[in-house]
Design a protein around this motif. Structure first.
Motif, PDB file in Angstrom:
ATOM      1  N   LEU A  67       0.950  -1.265   0.005  1.00  0.00           N
ATOM      2  CA  LEU A  67      -0.202   0.453  -0.307  1.00  0.00           C
ATOM      3  C   LEU A  67       0.601   1.386   0.082  1.00  0.00           C
ATOM      4  N   LYS A  68       2.082   1.639  -0.057  1.00  0.00           N
ATOM      5  CA  LYS A  68       3.026   2.631  -0.075  1.00  0.00           C
ATOM      6  C   LYS A  68       3.204   3.001   0.761  1.00  0.00           C
ATOM      7  N   HIS A  69       2.756   2.825   2.309  1.00  0.00           N
ATOM      8  CA  HIS A  69       2.606   3.534   3.084  1.00  0.00           C
ATOM      9  C   HIS A  69       4.307   4.135   3.978  1.00  0.00           C
ATOM     10  N   ALA A  70       4.209   5.020   3.967  1.00  0.00           N
ATOM     11  CA  ALA A  70       5.721   5.579   4.475  1.00  0.00           C
ATOM     12  C   ALA A  70       5.039   6.435   6.033  1.00  0.00           C
ATOM     13  N   ARG A  71       4.135   6.909   6.778  1.00  0.00           N
ATOM     14  CA  ARG A  71       3.783   6.947   7.898  1.00  0.00           C
ATOM     15  C   ARG A  71       5.338   6.739   9.083  1.00  0.00           C
ATOM     16  N   ALA A  72       5.790   7.587   9.810  1.00  0.00           N
ATOM     17  CA  ALA A  72       6.659   7.430  11.087  1.00  0.00           C
ATOM     18  C   ALA A  72       5.230   6.675  12.004  1.00  0.00           C
ATOM     19  N   LEU A  73       5.724   5.629  12.647  1.00  0.00           N
ATOM     20  CA  LEU A  73       5.210   5.281  13.178  1.00  0.00           C
ATOM     21  C   LEU A  73       4.771   6.232  14.783  1.00  0.00           C
ATOM     22  N   PRO A  74       3.706   6.921  14.996  1.00  0.00           N
ATOM     23  CA  PRO A  74       3.654   7.535  15.993  1.00  0.00           C
ATOM     24  C   PRO A  74       3.817   7.051  17.577  1.00  0.00           C
ATOM     25  N   PRO A  75       4.911   8.526  18.847  1.00  0.00           N
ATOM     26  CA  PRO A  75       5.459   8.079  19.881  1.00  0.00           C
ATOM     27  C   PRO A  75       3.540   7.675  20.702  1.00  0.00           C
ATOM     28  N   LEU A  76       2.663   7.687  20.070  1.00  0.00           N
ATOM     29  CA  LEU A  76       1.898   7.043  21.039  1.00  0.00           C
ATOM     30  C   LEU A  76       2.050   4.982  20.946  1.00  0.00           C
ATOM     31  N   TRP A 100       4.562   4.115  22.136  1.00  0.00           N
ATOM     32  CA  TRP A 100       6.017   4.326  22.917  1.00  0.00           C
ATOM     33  C   TRP A 100       6.002   4.286  24.128  1.00  0.00           C
ATOM     34  N   GLY A 101       4.135   5.063  24.180  1.00  0.00           N
ATOM     35  CA  GLY A 101       3.327   5.474  25.792  1.00  0.00           C
ATOM     36  C   GLY A 101       3.230   6.846  26.007  1.00  0.00           C
ATOM     37  N   VAL A 102       3.817   7.688  24.621  1.00  0.00           N
ATOM     38  CA  VAL A 102       3.400   9.065  24.913  1.00  0.00           C
ATOM     39  C   VAL A 102       1.619   9.135  25.021  1.00  0.00           C
ATOM     40  N   GLU A 103       1.542   9.722  25.031  1.00  0.00           N
ATOM     41  CA  GLU A 103      -0.226  10.357  25.665  1.00  0.00           C
ATOM     42  C   GLU A 103      -0.783  10.380  24.838  1.00  0.00           C
ATOM     43  N   THR A 104      -2.351   9.718  25.207  1.00  0.00           N
ATOM     44  CA  THR A 104      -3.224  10.223  23.455  1.00  0.00           C
ATOM     45  C   THR A 104      -4.067   9.845  23.913  1.00  0.00           C
ATOM     46  N   ARG A 105      -5.058  10.629  23.273  1.00  0.00           N
ATOM     47  CA  ARG A 105      -6.840  10.753  24.066  1.00  0.00           C
ATOM     48  C   ARG A 105      -7.455  10.008  23.720  1.00  0.00           C
ATOM     49  N   MET A 106      -6.832   8.978  22.505  1.00  0.00           N
ATOM     50  CA  MET A 106      -8.238   7.791  22.723  1.00  0.00           C
ATOM     51  C   MET A 106      -8.151   7.168  23.253  1.00  0.00           C
ATOM     52  N   ALA A 107      -9.215   5.691  24.299  1.00  0.00           N
ATOM     53  CA  ALA A 107      -8.387   5.398  25.234  1.00  0.00           C
ATOM     54  C   ALA A 107      -8.341   4.114  24.936  1.00  0.00           C
ATOM     55  N   CYS A 108      -9.287   3.347  24.211  1.00  0.00           N
ATOM     56  CA  CYS A 108      -8.695   1.862  23.366  1.00  0.00           C
ATOM     57  C   CYS A 108      -7.020   1.856  23.259  1.00  0.00           C
ATOM     58  N   LEU A 109      -6.558   2.796  22.620  1.00  0.00           N
ATOM     59  CA  LEU A 109      -4.792   2.623  22.699  1.00  0.00           C
ATOM     60  C   LEU A 109      -4.376   2.898  23.804  1.00  0.00           C
ATOM     61  N   SER A 110      -4.125   4.121  24.591  1.00  0.00           N
ATOM     62  CA  SER A 110      -4.394   4.189  26.307  1.00  0.00           C
ATOM     63  C   SER A 110      -4.285   3.082  26.735  1.00  0.00           C
ATOM     64  N   GLN A 111      -5.426   2.354  27.280  1.00  0.00           N
ATOM     65  CA  GLN A 111      -5.918   0.967  27.494  1.00  0.00           C
ATOM     66  C   GLN A 111      -4.496  -0.448  26.608  1.00  0.00           C
ATOM     67  N   VAL A 112      -4.104  -0.029  25.595  1.00  0.00           N
ATOM     68  CA  VAL A 112      -3.842  -1.450  25.009  1.00  0.00           C
ATOM     69  C   VAL A 112      -2.407  -1.198  24.552  1.00  0.00           C
ATOM     70  N   VAL A 113      -1.331   0.176  24.383  1.00  0.00           N
ATOM     71  CA  VAL A 113      -0.607   0.244  24.648  1.00  0.00           C
ATOM     72  C   VAL A 113       0.094   0.297  26.118  1.00  0.00           C
ATOM     73  N   ALA A 114      -0.562   0.572  26.573  1.00  0.00           N
ATOM     74  CA  ALA A 114      -0.232  -0.092  28.207  1.00  0.00           C
ATOM     75  C   ALA A 114       0.123  -0.895  29.140  1.00  0.00           C
ATOM     76  N   GLN A 115      -1.191  -2.229  28.585  1.00  0.00           N
ATOM     77  CA  GLN A 115      -1.011  -3.104  28.803  1.00  0.00           C
ATOM     78  C   GLN A 115      -0.002  -4.119  28.268  1.00  0.00           C
ATOM     79  N   THR A 116       0.599  -3.131  26.936  1.00  0.00           N
ATOM     80  CA  THR A 116       1.511  -3.736  26.364  1.00  0.00           C
ATOM     81  C   THR A 116       2.960  -3.705  27.643  1.00  0.00           C
TER      82      THR A 116
END
Length: 510
Positions: free
Chosen positions: A329-338, A340-356
């Motif tokens: 799909l030729k995707h090229a965006r850098a992996l967002p810092p969220l 690696w635990g940087v703050e996000t307002r999305m509860a689902c991602l916050s939950q899963v990344v913290a658990q990870t």
């Protein structure tokens, strides 16, 4: 005097029935095991993953010695450690005056290539701890227009006899996935997986990992993983008794604060060799036959092992060394810092990344439909997504991780593994979890300042990849729905999605 041969045992080959051990002579040969920085640092592994492998290696070496083997073991902080598997083989070969190495095929192309370059007589033995050989899979795949797990899985059922009644599947159907998609209620109270208090060996390893890898993403303590076969078997028995009966119903469900739900959490033990896939499936089958677990649960669990696990390994070796680098799909965006635990307002991602971060574990729906889904919608470079998954999960080894990430999660292989991309709006997460409750965003809002980013990015993904996916039979309805929306609404959604991506690129909280 007959020279000894060296028998290489890698950190994910901790099995008595390893083919290289079977080919060796206990009275003549020397087992070589080594903790090396080359394996600990090729990606920034989660500290608990490193600790799991090193502690399990040390205990397996002790087990081999007790069984009568001579074991040359190198710890990570040994002053004469050569730093790599090939370097350790050369060092031990000189020390024991050995000129032949027996080894079992490693589980990733990187190590296969490294061993092929060792300037000694290298005798390779296939890794037959799997139920499907690489040769069998290649023969099955030959001439097929599409490689789909379901058809492979049915062959594996026939071959193993698991959940079979003569020539027919138990219960009259092969797959009970339609029964396994129930959302869990907030008061469901799933059982906790069995954990183990660190003993002296584990504590020493934890101290070493803390000193060497304390800056890696991930919490090291508390550490509760099994590090011996006996412990892994106890963890399996605990799952069969307490979680398997409801595993089928809720295997796709997610709840806040419940990282494991009714999942087995035995994939790390399978993938380093402490458990055998057939014995695991037979124990689950026995629970069904004894009336202790329903068919939909047992079939779904067995399908994950003899179906999906064996299938993705076949894909990895069939597709070749370049597979992890694909980017259809030729995707090229850098992996967002969220991630690696940087703050996000999305509860689902916050939950899963913290658990990870805290456990080095997330179950398959958390990986596929939360972290993977968001990365795909956002157009993140699949190589960075691949490295993240390989780094942060205790069960992540490239043969199993790459097809799940590059293929299933990111569609970067162009459809080798999946017939369509696994993308969804926030509605799927709202249906299968309670994550959206109390989130800063409104999962029901399709546009506007409170709109869930999954909603915005979903339609932006659909729009930007129209040429590739519009003709996909499974996605035609999606495009009809998109085209049927008001033109101004479509324009606003795409504009707000671009704003969301711009905030991601700028490092602003999303």
């Amino acid at each position: 005097m007959v020279k000894p041969r060296l028998v290489l045992v890698l950190g994910d080959q901790l099995s008595d029935d390893l083919s290289a051990l079977r080919a060796a002579d206990k009275d003549r040969d020397v087992v070589v095991m080594a903790e090396v920085m080359a394996e600990a640092e090729y990606v920034p592994h989660h500290p608990q993953k490193i600790a799991l492998v090193l502690a399990s290696m040390r205990k397996f070496a002790a087990h081999l010695r007790k069984d009568g083997w001579t074991v040359a073991y190198t710890q990570l902080d040994d002053t004469d450690n050569a730093g790599s598997i090939p370097g350790e083989l050369l060092r031990r070969a000189e020390g024991y005056e050995a000129d032949e190495i027996l080894y079992t095929t490693p589980g990733e192309w990187r190590l296969i290539a490294a061993l092929e370059d060792v300037p000694l007589r290298m005798t390779e033995h296939p890794d037959d701890r799997f139920l499907c050989s690489r040769e069998w899979f290649a023969q099955w795949a030959e001439g097929r227009k599409e490689l789909r797990m379901e058809w492979f899985y049915r062959e594996m059922r026939r071959d193993t006899g698991l959940l079979m009644e003569g020539d027919d599947p138990a219960g009259g159907q092969w797959n009970y996935d339609a029964d396994n998609r129930k959302p869990a209620k907030g008061d469901a109270a799933p059982p906790k997986p069995l954990t183990f208090d660190p003993d002296e060996v584990v504590t020493d390893v934890l101290d070493l990992v803390d000193a060497k890898f304390g800056n890696n993403f991930g919490t090291l303590r508390p550490f509760g993983y099994a590090t011996t076969r006996d412990q892994a078997l106890k963890a399996l028995d605990h799952f069969i008794t307490h979680a398997l009966p409801r595993f089928g119903d809720y295997q796709d469900a997610m709840l806040t604060g419940e990282g494991t739900m009714w999942h087995a959490v035995i994939s790390p033990y399978l993938n380093i060799g402490l458990l055998d896939p057939l014995e695991v499936c037979q124990r689950a089958e026995a629970a069904y036959q004894a009336g202790k677990a329903p068919l939909n649960a047992v079939e779904g669990f067995i399908r994950q092992i003899i179906g999906w696990r064996e299938f993705v390994r076949g894909i990895y070796f069939l597709e070749g060394p370049d597979y992890p680098t694909r980017n259809a799909l030729k995707h090229a965006r850098a992996l967002p810092p969220l991630y690696w635990g940087v703050e996000t307002r999305m509860a689902c991602l916050s939950q899963v990344v913290a658990q990870t971060r805290d456990t080095a574990y997330a179950h398959h729906i958390q990986r596929l439909m939360v972290t993977g889904n968001f990365a795909l919608l956002a157009g993140v470079d699949p190589a960075e997504v691949h490295e993240w998954y390989l780094s942060v999960y205790a069960d992540a080894f490239e043969w199993v991780e790459a097809p799940n990430t590059v293929g299933m999660s990111q569609f970067a292989d162009g459809g080798v593994v999946a017939s369509k991309p696994y993308v969804s709006s926030g509605n799927y997460i709202a249906k299968m979890s309670d994550y959206c409750t109390g989130c800063a965003y409104d999962v029901k809002a399709k546009m506007g300042k409170d709109a869930c980013p999954f909603n915005l990015l979903y339609w932006q993904f659909i729009d930007r990849h129209r040429e590739r996916f519009e003709g996909n039979q499974r996605m035609r309805m999606i495009y009809r729905n998109w085209d049927g929306r008001d033109a101004d609404d479509r324009k606003q959604i795409l504009s707000e999605a671009e704003d969301c991506l711009a905030r991601l690129d700028a490092g602003d909280p999303v």
